[in-house]
Design a protein around this motif. Structure first.
Motif, PDB file in Angstrom:
ATOM      1  N   ALA A 305       0.813  -1.219   0.000  1.00 18.92           N
ATOM      2  CA  ALA A 305       0.000   0.000   0.000  1.00 18.92           C
ATOM      3  C   ALA A 305       0.845   1.266   0.000  1.00 18.92           C
ATOM      4  O   ALA A 305       2.020   1.261   0.371  1.00 18.92           O
ATOM      5  N   LEU A 306       0.210   2.354  -0.412  1.00 24.44           N
ATOM      6  CA  LEU A 306       0.718   3.693  -0.161  1.00 24.44           C
ATOM      7  C   LEU A 306      -0.013   4.245   1.057  1.00 24.44           C
ATOM      8  O   LEU A 306      -1.200   3.964   1.254  1.00 24.44           O
ATOM      9  N   PHE A 307       0.680   5.063   1.856  1.00 25.10           N
ATOM     10  CA  PHE A 307       0.109   5.543   3.113  1.00 25.10           C
ATOM     11  C   PHE A 307       0.063   7.067   3.121  1.00 25.10           C
ATOM     12  O   PHE A 307       1.025   7.727   2.718  1.00 25.10           O
ATOM     13  N   ALA A 308      -1.069   7.577   3.592  1.00 23.00           N
ATOM     14  CA  ALA A 308      -1.289   9.020   3.594  1.00 23.00           C
ATOM     15  C   ALA A 308      -1.657   9.504   4.974  1.00 23.00           C
ATOM     16  O   ALA A 308      -2.407   8.835   5.705  1.00 23.00           O
ATOM     17  N   ALA A 309      -1.156  10.675   5.320  1.00 20.55           N
ATOM     18  CA  ALA A 309      -1.682  11.366   6.493  1.00 20.55           C
ATOM     19  C   ALA A 309      -3.125  11.766   6.196  1.00 20.55           C
ATOM     20  O   ALA A 309      -3.510  11.942   5.033  1.00 20.55           O
ATOM     21  N   ASN A 310      -3.917  11.895   7.239  1.00 22.00           N
ATOM     22  CA  ASN A 310      -5.331  12.235   7.045  1.00 22.00           C
ATOM     23  C   ASN A 310      -5.500  13.742   6.846  1.00 22.00           C
ATOM     24  O   ASN A 310      -6.173  14.426   7.618  1.00 22.00           O
ATOM     25  N   THR A 311      -4.869  14.225   5.775  1.00 18.84           N
ATOM     26  CA  THR A 311      -5.053  15.606   5.339  1.00 18.84           C
ATOM     27  C   THR A 311      -5.433  15.569   3.861  1.00 18.84           C
ATOM     28  O   THR A 311      -5.015  14.664   3.125  1.00 18.84           O
ATOM     29  N   PRO A 312      -6.215  16.534   3.383  1.00 19.26           N
ATOM     30  CA  PRO A 312      -6.607  16.516   1.968  1.00 19.26           C
ATOM     31  C   PRO A 312      -5.414  16.512   1.021  1.00 19.26           C
ATOM     32  O   PRO A 312      -5.400  15.788   0.012  1.00 19.26           O
ATOM     33  N   GLU A 313      -4.395  17.300   1.333  1.00 22.77           N
ATOM     34  CA  GLU A 313      -3.260  17.439   0.426  1.00 22.77           C
ATOM     35  C   GLU A 313      -2.468  16.144   0.313  1.00 22.77           C
ATOM     36  O   GLU A 313      -2.117  15.708  -0.798  1.00 22.77           O
ATOM     37  N   ASP A 314      -2.168  15.520   1.458  1.00 23.88           N
ATOM     38  CA  ASP A 314      -1.371  14.292   1.405  1.00 23.88           C
ATOM     39  C   ASP A 314      -2.181  13.151   0.803  1.00 23.88           C
ATOM     40  O   ASP A 314      -1.648  12.354   0.031  1.00 23.88           O
ATOM     41  N   LEU A 315      -3.446  13.084   1.136  1.00 24.00           N
ATOM     42  CA  LEU A 315      -4.289  12.036   0.575  1.00 24.00           C
ATOM     43  C   LEU A 315      -4.395  12.183  -0.944  1.00 24.00           C
ATOM     44  O   LEU A 315      -4.277  11.196  -1.686  1.00 24.00           O
ATOM     45  N   ALA A 316      -4.577  13.401  -1.422  1.00 22.10           N
ATOM     46  CA  ALA A 316      -4.643  13.632  -2.858  1.00 22.10           C
ATOM     47  C   ALA A 316      -3.334  13.244  -3.544  1.00 22.10           C
ATOM     48  O   ALA A 316      -3.328  12.644  -4.628  1.00 22.10           O
ATOM     49  N   ALA A 317      -2.210  13.585  -2.921  1.00 20.99           N
ATOM     50  CA  ALA A 317      -0.910  13.247  -3.505  1.00 20.99           C
ATOM     51  C   ALA A 317      -0.720  11.743  -3.614  1.00 20.99           C
ATOM     52  O   ALA A 317      -0.243  11.224  -4.633  1.00 20.99           O
ATOM     53  N   ARG A 318      -1.085  10.999  -2.565  1.00 18.09           N
ATOM     54  CA  ARG A 318      -0.922   9.544  -2.603  1.00 18.09           C
ATOM     55  C   ARG A 318      -1.884   8.900  -3.612  1.00 18.09           C
ATOM     56  O   ARG A 318      -1.545   7.906  -4.247  1.00 18.09           O
ATOM     57  N   LEU A 319      -3.075   9.463  -3.750  1.00 20.05           N
ATOM     58  CA  LEU A 319      -4.012   8.917  -4.736  1.00 20.05           C
ATOM     59  C   LEU A 319      -3.487   9.129  -6.153  1.00 20.05           C
ATOM     60  O   LEU A 319      -3.571   8.228  -6.996  1.00 20.05           O
ATOM     61  N   ARG A 320      -2.972  10.301  -6.432  1.00 21.59           N
ATOM     62  CA  ARG A 320      -2.387  10.542  -7.755  1.00 21.59           C
ATOM     63  C   ARG A 320      -1.216   9.592  -8.001  1.00 21.59           C
ATOM     64  O   ARG A 320      -1.038   9.060  -9.093  1.00 21.59           O
ATOM     65  N   GLU A 321      -0.404   9.372  -6.970  1.00 20.76           N
ATOM     66  CA  GLU A 321       0.719   8.438  -7.106  1.00 20.76           C
ATOM     67  C   GLU A 321       0.213   7.030  -7.394  1.00 20.76           C
ATOM     68  O   GLU A 321       0.771   6.307  -8.230  1.00 20.76           O
ATOM     69  N   ALA A 322      -0.848   6.612  -6.705  1.00 15.62           N
ATOM     70  CA  ALA A 322      -1.404   5.278  -6.935  1.00 15.62           C
ATOM     71  C   ALA A 322      -1.908   5.124  -8.362  1.00 15.62           C
ATOM     72  O   ALA A 322      -1.708   4.078  -9.007  1.00 15.62           O
ATOM     73  N   LEU A 323      -2.564   6.159  -8.886  1.00 13.49           N
ATOM     74  CA  LEU A 323      -3.056   6.090 -10.261  1.00 13.49           C
ATOM     75  C   LEU A 323      -1.898   6.015 -11.256  1.00 13.49           C
ATOM     76  O   LEU A 323      -1.974   5.301 -12.260  1.00 13.49           O
ATOM     77  N   ALA A 324      -0.817   6.723 -10.955  1.00 13.33           N
ATOM     78  CA  ALA A 324       0.343   6.710 -11.851  1.00 13.33           C
ATOM     79  C   ALA A 324       1.102   5.397 -11.791  1.00 13.33           C
ATOM     80  O   ALA A 324       1.687   4.951 -12.794  1.00 13.33           O
TER      81      ALA A 324
END
Length: 356
Positions: A305-324
């Motif tokens: 998995a990729l792991f994100a802090a529970n902030t909008p910015e970090d979550l968005a960054a990890r989601l974009r990374e997962a899609l890539a």
């Protein structure tokens, strides 16, 4: 001298007991419908699974509902006369009930499958809870963080085993088939990449963070499963981004179809000690996985998995990374699924050895 007698409704079940011995372990769960942990363990070990649905929805009727469920449990156990009964807790008084029934149904073994909430108030305050667990043959906790909690309350260490949720083996439907519109509330799985986010809308799920992150990732759609009624009651439907759909509860085949077609799967919690069922479901479907950054989730799913802090910015960054990185992460999920299933069989064998 007084004689102990059974209620009339239980006598037919007791008469049937000698005629219909259960060959599989019986698994009793006091909840509605389906639970992935139980379904996945059933694939591995083979149970006779009995979900006993709460008969009343109103909170104030729960005590009466517990009496109804207890009566139904007694009928099943006395009729089936199993060699082994697994029981999921909470409610943390369920082991008390099984232990009371044991001498009436052939002296079966009892496996208490304990969610972490068993060891926290209010369930940890049920009178005699620890004594009942110590009279069970095996006490299972769902992750390593729950073991010290159980021991601190007085559960005998020799009876404790950690048995995590195993990843399921899924026979996934064709993701190219469009979803049923009435089930999916207008979401179209064929309209581009989507992130599947199963939710229960519990207190530990940061839904406002999810909605804010979705606004930062307009190129993806977010399908949020779980009760729309509960989500509405908590105010989550008041200002929903255009790329987010709250699907409501879905039938299991429909959920698994969406799972199999997801570009990524997202699991959120702000609580330590919670192992998210969605994480194992993502492994079972070989999906890219993004999770909240907690100790237990890193320990269990860090290889995939990729792991994100529970902030909008970090979550968005990890989601974009997962899609890539989707192909790479899907392969990592498949590999971790195989490893976790192997490890689970070893852990299950160690736990069930206590029944010999």
């Amino acid at each position: 001298m007084m004689r102990r007698t059974l209620p009339a409704g239980l006598r037919p079940a007791l008469r049937q007991a000698a005629e219909a011995p259960a060959q599989q372990p019986l698994f009793i769960i006091w909840r509605t419908g389906f639970q992935r942990r139980v379904a996945s363990m059933d694939q591995m070990l083979g149970f006779e699974v009995r979900y006993l649905t709460p008969p009343f929805a109103a909170t104030w009727l729960k005590p009466l509902g517990y009496l109804v469920q207890a009566f139904r449990t007694a009928r099943i156990v006395l009729a089936r006369r199993p060699a082994v009964v697994w029981v999921q807790s909470p409610p943390s008084f369920l082991p008390h009930l099984l232990l009371a029934l044991r001498p009436l149904a052939g002296g079966f073994r009892v496996v208490a499958d304990c969610h972490h909430r068993v060891f926290e108030p209010p369930w940890s305050r049920v009178p005699g809870m620890v004594r009942a667990l110590n009279r069970c043959d095996v006490v299972l906790v769902h992750n390593e963080e729950s073991r010290p909690q159980a021991e601190a309350l007085g559960v005998i260490p020799a009876k404790l085993r950690v048995l995590e949720d195993p990843p399921p083996t899924l026979d996934l439907p064709d993701p190219a088939r469009p979803p049923a519109p009435e089930a999916n509330a207008g979401a179209d799985a064929g309209a581009g990449p989507y992130v599947l986010t199963p939710c229960s809308f519990a207190d530990d799920e940061p839904i406002p963070v999810l909605l804010a992150a979705a606004r930062l990732v307009p190129e993806a759609r977010f399908l949020v499963t779980g009760s729309r009624r509960k989500a509405a009651g908590l105010g989550f439907l008041r200002d929903v981004p255009g790329n987010v759909t709250f699907t409501d509860y879905l039938p299991i085949p429909e959920f698994e179809r969406l799972l199999g077609g997801a570009a990524a799967v997202l699991g959120l919690t702000d609580a330590e000690g919670v192992q998210l069922s969605v994480a194992n479901e993502a492994l079972g479907a070989h999906r890219a996985l993004v999770l909240s950054d907690t100790r237990i989730l890193r320990a269990m799913f860090g290889a995939a998995a990729l792991f994100a802090a529970n902030t909008p910015e970090d979550l968005a960054a990890r989601l974009r990374e997962a899609l890539a990185r989707r192909p790479e992460l899907e392969a990592a999920s498949a590999a971790l699924k195989a490893r976790r299933q192997r490890d689970w069989r070893v852990a299950a064998a160690a736990a069930t050895a206590l029944l010999d």
